[in-house]
Design a protein around this motif. Structure first.
Motif, short mmCIF file in Angstrom:
data_model
loop_
_atom_site.label_atom_id
_atom_site.label_comp_id
_atom_site.label_asym_id
_atom_site.label_seq_id
_atom_site.Cartn_x
_atom_site.Cartn_y
_atom_site.Cartn_z
N HIS A 1 -2.58 -4.56 6.41
CA HIS A 1 -2.54 -5.31 5.15
C HIS A 1 -1.19 -5.99 4.97
O HIS A 1 -1.13 -7.16 4.56
CB HIS A 1 -2.82 -4.36 3.99
CG HIS A 1 -2.92 -5.04 2.67
ND1 HIS A 1 -4.05 -5.70 2.26
CD2 HIS A 1 -2.00 -5.19 1.67
CE1 HIS A 1 -3.83 -6.22 1.06
NE2 HIS A 1 -2.60 -5.92 0.69
N TRP B 1 -1.00 -8.95 7.27
CA TRP B 1 -1.83 -10.02 6.71
C TRP B 1 -1.09 -10.76 5.60
O TRP B 1 -1.08 -11.99 5.56
CB TRP B 1 -3.13 -9.39 6.19
CG TRP B 1 -4.02 -10.31 5.41
CD1 TRP B 1 -4.74 -11.35 5.90
CD2 TRP B 1 -4.29 -10.24 4.01
NE1 TRP B 1 -5.46 -11.94 4.88
CE2 TRP B 1 -5.20 -11.27 3.70
CE3 TRP B 1 -3.88 -9.40 2.99
CZ2 TRP B 1 -5.68 -11.49 2.43
CZ3 TRP B 1 -4.36 -9.62 1.72
CH2 TRP B 1 -5.25 -10.65 1.44
N ARG C 1 -1.73 -14.41 4.26
CA ARG C 1 -3.12 -14.05 3.94
C ARG C 1 -4.16 -14.96 4.58
O ARG C 1 -5.06 -15.49 3.91
CB ARG C 1 -3.31 -14.00 2.42
CG ARG C 1 -2.43 -12.99 1.74
CD ARG C 1 -2.64 -12.99 0.26
NE ARG C 1 -1.80 -11.96 -0.33
CZ ARG C 1 -1.86 -11.62 -1.60
NH1 ARG C 1 -2.71 -12.22 -2.41
NH2 ARG C 1 -1.08 -10.67 -2.07
N ASP D 1 -8.52 -10.51 10.53
CA ASP D 1 -8.44 -9.08 10.21
C ASP D 1 -8.45 -8.20 11.45
O ASP D 1 -7.71 -7.22 11.53
CB ASP D 1 -9.55 -8.67 9.24
CG ASP D 1 -10.93 -9.09 9.69
OD1 ASP D 1 -11.05 -10.12 10.37
OD2 ASP D 1 -11.90 -8.38 9.36
N HIS E 1 -5.03 -8.33 13.10
CA HIS E 1 -4.05 -7.58 12.31
C HIS E 1 -4.25 -6.08 12.51
O HIS E 1 -3.29 -5.33 12.65
CB HIS E 1 -4.16 -7.94 10.83
CG HIS E 1 -3.80 -9.36 10.55
ND1 HIS E 1 -4.38 -10.07 9.53
CD2 HIS E 1 -2.92 -10.19 11.14
CE1 HIS E 1 -3.88 -11.29 9.51
NE2 HIS E 1 -2.99 -11.39 10.48
#
Length: 70
Positions: free
Chosen positions: A18, A21, A26, A31, A34
């Protein structure tokens, strides 16, 4: 919000993924990259910790009656 705590391996990976990211602005659709990057970083950290020799604290010997101050 991250459902798992950061104390488990998976929770630590989720928190780090997170953060990665967010640091990358963002982006959508990244995902898995990451997650894999975070997993690699966490696994490297855990391997280093496991490789360190564990040292024991010196044992404290009880003081003899002669050396104790009363």
């Amino acid at each position: 919000m991250i459902a798992k705590t950061a104390t488990t391996r998976e929770g630590r990976i989720a928190a780090l993924a997170h953060r990665i990211w967010e640091e990358e602005g963002r982006p959508t659709g990244r995902d898995e990259q990451h997650w894999l990057r975070a997993a690699s970083m966490i696994d490297t950290e855990l391997a280093k910790l496991a490789a360190k020799p564990r040292t024991r604290a010196p044992s404290k010997k009880p003081m003899s009656k002669k050396t104790r101050k009363t």
